[in-house]
Structures are given as structure tokens and as C-alpha cells.
Design a protein around this motif. Structure first.
Motif, PDB file in Angstrom:
ATOM      1  N   ALA A  53     -11.826   5.616   9.009  1.00 45.79           N
ATOM      2  CA  ALA A  53     -10.783   6.384   9.071  1.00 45.79           C
ATOM      3  C   ALA A  53     -10.150   7.014   8.047  1.00 45.79           C
ATOM      4  CB  ALA A  53      -9.808   5.474   9.783  1.00 45.79           C
ATOM      5  N   PRO A  54      -9.179   8.037   7.803  1.00 44.30           N
ATOM      6  CA  PRO A  54      -8.593   8.600   6.489  1.00 44.30           C
ATOM      7  C   PRO A  54      -7.976   7.324   5.671  1.00 44.30           C
ATOM      8  CG  PRO A  54      -8.179   9.873   8.570  1.00 44.30           C
ATOM      9  CD  PRO A  54      -8.902   8.635   8.945  1.00 44.30           C
ATOM     10  N   PRO A  55      -8.117   7.415   4.628  1.00 45.49           N
ATOM     11  CA  PRO A  55      -7.503   6.399   3.547  1.00 45.49           C
ATOM     12  C   PRO A  55      -5.866   5.938   3.986  1.00 45.49           C
ATOM     13  CG  PRO A  55      -8.538   7.855   2.422  1.00 45.49           C
ATOM     14  CD  PRO A  55      -8.519   8.426   3.731  1.00 45.49           C
ATOM     15  N   GLY A  56      -5.070   7.050   4.383  1.00 44.68           N
ATOM     16  CA  GLY A  56      -3.692   6.577   4.610  1.00 44.68           C
ATOM     17  C   GLY A  56      -3.624   5.972   5.980  1.00 44.68           C
ATOM     18  N   VAL A  57      -4.441   6.327   6.942  1.00 45.97           N
ATOM     19  CA  VAL A  57      -4.305   5.574   8.256  1.00 45.97           C
ATOM     20  C   VAL A  57      -4.864   4.037   8.119  1.00 45.97           C
ATOM     21  CG1 VAL A  57      -5.631   5.270  10.541  1.00 45.97           C
ATOM     22  CG2 VAL A  57      -4.860   7.522   9.412  1.00 45.97           C
ATOM     23  N   ARG A  58      -5.837   3.887   7.238  1.00 48.11           N
ATOM     24  CA  ARG A  58      -6.235   2.503   7.246  1.00 48.11           C
ATOM     25  C   ARG A  58      -5.148   1.680   6.376  1.00 48.11           C
ATOM     26  NH1 ARG A  58     -10.547   2.569   3.668  1.00 48.11           N
ATOM     27  NH2 ARG A  58     -10.903   4.945   3.712  1.00 48.11           N
ATOM     28  N   ALA A  59      -4.880   2.310   5.394  1.00 46.63           N
ATOM     29  CA  ALA A  59      -3.601   1.521   4.511  1.00 46.63           C
ATOM     30  C   ALA A  59      -2.299   1.348   5.506  1.00 46.63           C
ATOM     31  CB  ALA A  59      -2.941   2.579   3.432  1.00 46.63           C
ATOM     32  N   LEU A  60      -2.112   2.250   6.538  1.00 48.42           N
ATOM     33  CA  LEU A  60      -0.915   1.899   7.386  1.00 48.42           C
ATOM     34  C   LEU A  60      -1.311   0.706   8.161  1.00 48.42           C
ATOM     35  CD1 LEU A  60       1.760   2.583   8.964  1.00 48.42           C
ATOM     36  CD2 LEU A  60       0.511   4.266  10.089  1.00 48.42           C
ATOM     37  N   LEU A  61      -2.540   0.826   8.767  1.00 45.65           N
ATOM     38  CA  LEU A  61      -2.837  -0.177   9.785  1.00 45.65           C
ATOM     39  C   LEU A  61      -3.127  -1.707   9.048  1.00 45.65           C
ATOM     40  CD1 LEU A  61      -5.457   1.279  12.138  1.00 45.65           C
ATOM     41  CD2 LEU A  61      -3.054   1.048  12.224  1.00 45.65           C
ATOM     42  N   HIS A  62      -3.448  -1.625   7.616  1.00 43.33           N
ATOM     43  CA  HIS A  62      -3.567  -2.997   7.231  1.00 43.33           C
ATOM     44  C   HIS A  62      -2.204  -3.506   6.978  1.00 43.33           C
ATOM     45  CE1 HIS A  62      -8.013  -2.456   6.813  1.00 43.33           C
ATOM     46  NE2 HIS A  62      -7.984  -3.733   6.824  1.00 43.33           N
ATOM     47  N   GLU A  63      -1.449  -2.651   6.424  1.00 42.30           N
ATOM     48  CA  GLU A  63       0.205  -2.874   6.320  1.00 42.30           C
ATOM     49  C   GLU A  63       0.629  -3.679   7.196  1.00 42.30           C
ATOM     50  OE1 GLU A  63       2.907  -0.015   4.933  1.00 42.30           O
ATOM     51  OE2 GLU A  63       2.097   0.542   3.300  1.00 42.30           O
ATOM     52  N   ARG A  64       0.418  -2.946   8.472  1.00 39.54           N
ATOM     53  CA  ARG A  64       1.076  -3.644   9.557  1.00 39.54           C
ATOM     54  C   ARG A  64       0.186  -5.060   9.814  1.00 39.54           C
ATOM     55  NH1 ARG A  64       1.658   2.149  12.838  1.00 39.54           N
ATOM     56  NH2 ARG A  64       3.682   2.505  12.129  1.00 39.54           N
ATOM     57  N   LEU A  65      -0.750  -5.133   9.575  1.00 44.21           N
ATOM     58  CA  LEU A  65      -1.247  -6.398   9.970  1.00 44.21           C
ATOM     59  C   LEU A  65      -0.940  -7.367   8.997  1.00 44.21           C
ATOM     60  CD1 LEU A  65      -3.737  -8.141  10.834  1.00 44.21           C
ATOM     61  CD2 LEU A  65      -5.435  -7.143   9.148  1.00 44.21           C
ATOM     62  N   ALA A  66      -0.552  -7.045   7.777  1.00 46.34           N
ATOM     63  CA  ALA A  66      -0.020  -7.948   6.623  1.00 46.34           C
ATOM     64  C   ALA A  66       1.349  -8.365   7.107  1.00 46.34           C
ATOM     65  CB  ALA A  66       0.063  -7.315   5.180  1.00 46.34           C
ATOM     66  N   TRP A  67       2.046  -7.536   7.852  1.00 43.45           N
ATOM     67  CA  TRP A  67       3.485  -7.831   8.309  1.00 43.45           C
ATOM     68  C   TRP A  67       3.292  -8.862   9.288  1.00 43.45           C
ATOM     69  CZ3 TRP A  67       8.060  -8.441   7.309  1.00 43.45           C
ATOM     70  CH2 TRP A  67       9.261  -8.575   8.254  1.00 43.45           C
ATOM     71  N   ALA A  68       2.152  -8.851  10.338  1.00 40.91           N
ATOM     72  CA  ALA A  68       1.743  -9.729  11.242  1.00 40.91           C
ATOM     73  C   ALA A  68       1.902 -11.093  10.862  1.00 40.91           C
ATOM     74  CB  ALA A  68       0.967  -9.190  12.422  1.00 40.91           C
ATOM     75  N   TYR A  69       0.970 -10.920   9.740  1.00 41.15           N
ATOM     76  CA  TYR A  69       0.616 -12.260   9.150  1.00 41.15           C
ATOM     77  C   TYR A  69       1.708 -13.069   8.511  1.00 41.15           C
ATOM     78  CZ  TYR A  69      -4.410 -11.975   9.537  1.00 41.15           C
ATOM     79  OH  TYR A  69      -5.870 -11.951  10.059  1.00 41.15           O
ATOM     80  N   ALA A  70       2.640 -12.153   7.722  1.00 41.79           N
ATOM     81  CA  ALA A  70       3.980 -12.544   7.066  1.00 41.79           C
ATOM     82  C   ALA A  70       4.994 -13.345   8.163  1.00 41.79           C
ATOM     83  CB  ALA A  70       4.623 -11.554   6.256  1.00 41.79           C
ATOM     84  N   VAL A  71       5.142 -12.771   9.379  1.00 40.80           N
ATOM     85  CA  VAL A  71       6.066 -13.239  10.267  1.00 40.80           C
ATOM     86  C   VAL A  71       5.505 -14.476  10.838  1.00 40.80           C
ATOM     87  CG1 VAL A  71       6.900 -12.742  12.632  1.00 40.80           C
ATOM     88  CG2 VAL A  71       6.870 -10.829  10.954  1.00 40.80           C
ATOM     89  N   ALA A  72       3.889 -14.604  10.921  1.00 36.42           N
ATOM     90  CA  ALA A  72       3.521 -15.862  11.406  1.00 36.42           C
ATOM     91  C   ALA A  72       3.542 -16.817  10.230  1.00 36.42           C
ATOM     92  CB  ALA A  72       2.078 -15.480  11.874  1.00 36.42           C
ATOM     93  N   GLY A  73       3.676 -16.546   9.073  1.00 32.31           N
ATOM     94  CA  GLY A  73       3.683 -17.581   8.031  1.00 32.31           C
ATOM     95  C   GLY A  73       2.505 -17.710   7.416  1.00 32.31           C
ATOM     96  N   SER A  74       1.621 -16.704   7.297  1.00 34.69           N
ATOM     97  CA  SER A  74       0.221 -17.042   6.805  1.00 34.69           C
ATOM     98  C   SER A  74       0.289 -16.026   5.438  1.00 34.69           C
ATOM     99  CB  SER A  74      -0.788 -16.591   7.674  1.00 34.69           C
ATOM    100  OG  SER A  74      -0.819 -17.115   9.044  1.00 34.69           O
ATOM    101  N   ALA A  75       0.485 -16.910   4.286  1.00 32.93           N
ATOM    102  CA  ALA A  75       0.629 -16.233   2.973  1.00 32.93           C
ATOM    103  C   ALA A  75      -0.696 -15.534   2.437  1.00 32.93           C
ATOM    104  CB  ALA A  75       1.056 -17.329   2.048  1.00 32.93           C
ATOM    105  N   SER A  76      -1.791 -16.196   2.533  1.00 38.02           N
ATOM    106  CA  SER A  76      -3.087 -15.821   2.072  1.00 38.02           C
ATOM    107  C   SER A  76      -3.576 -14.667   2.886  1.00 38.02           C
ATOM    108  CB  SER A  76      -4.154 -16.933   1.810  1.00 38.02           C
ATOM    109  OG  SER A  76      -4.184 -17.554   3.163  1.00 38.02           O
ATOM    110  N   GLU A  77      -3.673 -14.851   4.199  1.00 32.43           N
ATOM    111  CA  GLU A  77      -3.699 -13.721   4.907  1.00 32.43           C
ATOM    112  C   GLU A  77      -2.801 -12.384   4.713  1.00 32.43           C
ATOM    113  OE1 GLU A  77      -3.521 -16.737   5.867  1.00 32.43           O
ATOM    114  OE2 GLU A  77      -5.211 -17.288   7.154  1.00 32.43           O
TER     115      GLU A  77
END
Length: 324
Positions: A164-188
Motif C-alpha cells: 500500500a502507499p506509504p501514507g496509507v500504511r502510516a495512517l493505518l498504523h497510527e489508528r492501530l497505535a490509538w487502539a492500543y493506547a486506549v486499551a492501555g498497551s504502551a509497548s504495542e
């Protein structure tokens, strides 16, 4: 306030003239190969409204675009590759309408549109848009089922894939980071943020899809600050948010007020009450008149926490402003 009212009225007037062009199709009319690209460019232009208006103002417009394209797909005739391209545009439009619905507080409508977007993206074989639809659905699930939200966000990254284009991959991993953060998973969270940064570093200047073109290093810094705020790590969150928001244009009032809410949240966690009150006051000023439920939802718990310090003049001032 007056500037946003001007944009709102002028945008509505212009769009009222443009929408009928998409709906005046006779059943069976042949659609040429150039139509999907014309629609995609139109969708990109309309997306700019989201920079200055809230979902309460844009939802009807974006939903109308989606429905018009859906009617075109159902009633016109076209070559197979044109049909796939139309479905890709439909997916993109459904995501934009879903985002506006979410911003306006219409969560059931948002979920339905994201699901329809995913189906259209799969049928069009557009894996990047399919992944983004899943990422939106993950965001919707965060308030009810954090485990399911993380699983869906992981699936979003896998669906888009490494090509996928770099911007798309960056966007999706950002949203994954947010999901982990809301769940309290710092390392992930940190791993997902690093993956987003790595994707951005791979950008070679090749044009990105318009729907992901807004993802840049400033956006990544904002998401980083939001994540560390959510994880109650103000020493990491505050410097990042202070730096990037100092450069953020007030014209993007809704987004800046939202991002300031995370900065205020981090200052509160750090015990810097007066500074939290000052930032909250600024966020309230920016969000006034914006047709979005999200700034109010974000600021409400911060204001409740500030009430414990109502004897401080700075806090008393912001509490009075919040009650207006």
C-alpha cells in the motif's frame, strides 16, 4: 465564528448547484471510462470542506454524493473495469460520509456507511480502501469492545498490505497505535507509532491517494502526543503536542480544539492546573460554532476534573466560559 459561517453558507450554495449533475442519469445510460476519475476528483474537492466545517454541516452533502454514485452504479451501463473503478469511488465516498456522520454524533449511520464502504472496496479489489474502512470500524468499536477494536485495526493493516502507499500504511498504523493506547498497551502503541514513522520515511514523492494525503509528520506527532496522553505519560505527550500545535492553523478550528484537549488533559495529569485551564479555555473558543459533537465530548471530562480546583482564578474563568 463569522469566517466559518461564511464558509458554511457559500459552500452550501455552491454544492446545491453541483449535486444535480450526479443524479440526472437515465437508466441504462452508458458511462465512459473517464467518469470514475471525474468523480474521484470531485470527491477530493469536496473533502476540503472537512478542513473548515464539522460533520453536522457536511454529512448531508457527502451522503448525497454517495447515494448519487450508488444510483449510477445500479442504473447505468459500463465496462467491467469502469465498474470496479466506480465501486472504488463509492467506497471512498462512503468513508467520507461515515466520517461526517461520526463527527456529527450519528454513530449508527457511521458504522453502516463504513461497512458498506468495506464491501464496495472488496468488490473493487481496492485493498487500501478496504483496510481504511476496517480502520474506521475499529475506531467505532473502541468505546464498546477494545479487544475487538484492536483485532480490527490489526486486520486493517494486513488488508492494505505492505505494498500500500506509504501514507496509507502510516495512517493505518497510527489508528492501530490509538487502539492500543486506549486499551492501555504502551509497548504495542510505541511499536505501531514506529511502524507509521517507518512508512512515512519510505515516501518517495509518489502521489498518494487524496484520502490519505493529509497524513504527514505533523499528523504523526499529534497522534503520538494523543497516545501518550491516553497512556498517562505527560512528560512524553506535552512537549510533542506543544511543539506541533504552536504551528497549527486556527482555521482548522475543530481539529485544533480537539488536539488542544489532549494537551490540557496531559497538563492536568501532570498537576499543572493553571496551564490546563488556559489550554481548555482556548479549545472552548476554537470549538464555538463548529458543527461537531467531538470537541464538547472531549472537553467535558476535562472540565469536570477542573471543577475540583474551582478556587483558582484561572479555573473559575474557564468554568464560567464552559457554562455559557
Amino acid at each position: 465564528m463569522l469566517r466559518r459561517e461564511f464558509f458554511r453558507s457559500s459552500a452550501s450554495a455552491g454544492l446545491a448547484l453541483g449535486l444535480p449533475e450526479l443524479t440526472q442519469l437515465k437508466t441504462g445510460r452508458r458511462i465512459g471510462r473517464d467518469v470514475p476519475e471525474q468523480l474521484r476528483q470531485r470527491t477530493a474537492r469536496l473533502r476540503r470542506l472537512d478542513d473548515i466545517l464539522g460533520g453536522g454541516d457536511t454529512y448531508r452533502v457527502y451522503l448525497g454524493e454517495y447515494r448519487a454514485t450508488k444510483t449510477m452504479i445500479q442504473e447505468a451501463s459500463y465496462a467491467e473495469d469502469t465498474g470496479r473503478a466506480l465501486l472504488s469511488v463509492l467506497s471512498e465516498q462512503a468513508q467520507q460520509a461515515g466520517w461526517a456522520a461520526f463527527d456529527a454524533g450519528k454513530h449508527a449511520d457511521a458504522t453502516s456507511l463504513y461497512e458498506e464502504s468495506h464491501q464496495a472496496a472488496v468488490e473493487s479489489e481496492d485493498t487500501a480502501l478496504a483496510g481504511n474502512a476496517l480502520a474506521f470500524l475499529a475506531y467505532q468499536k473502541l468505546s464498546d469492545d477494545r479487544t475487538a477494536a484492536i483485532e480490527t485495526a490489526v486486520q486493517a493493516c494486513r488488508t492494505a498490505g505492505p505494498d500500500a502507499p506509504p501514507g496509507v500504511r502510516a495512517l493505518l498504523h497510527e489508528r492501530l497505535a490509538w487502539a492500543y493506547a486506549v486499551a492501555g498497551s504502551a509497548s504495542e502503541t510505541e511499536r505501531a507509532l514506529i511502524a507509521a514513522e517507518t512508512a512515512l520515511n519510505e515516501s518517495d514523492g509518489t502521489p498518494q491517494p487524496d484520502w490519505s494525503a493529509w497524513v504527514d509528520r505533523n499528523e504523526l506527532q499529534i497522534m503520538t502526543g494523543r497516545c501518550w496522553t491516553e497512556l498517562r505519560r505527560p512528560l512524553r505527550a506535552v512537549p510533542v503536542l506543544e511543539h506541533v500545535l504552536a504551528q497549527y492553523d486556527d482555521a482548522h478550528a475543530r481539529d485544533k480544539s480537539l488536539y488542544l484537549s489532549w494537551l490540557a488533559d496531559s497538563y492536568l495529569t501532570a498537576g499543572e492546573i493553571e496551564q490546563a485551564a488556559a489550554i481548555t479555555s482556548r479549545a472552548l473558543e476554537l470549538s464555538a460554532g463548529v458543527a461537531s459533537v467531538r470537541p464538547g465530548e472531549r472537553l467535558a471530562p476535562i472540565i469536570r476534573r477542573l471543577r475540583a480546583h474551582h478556587e483558582l482564578p484561572a479555573v473559575a474563568e474557564v468554568l464560567a466560559k464552559a457554562s455559557l
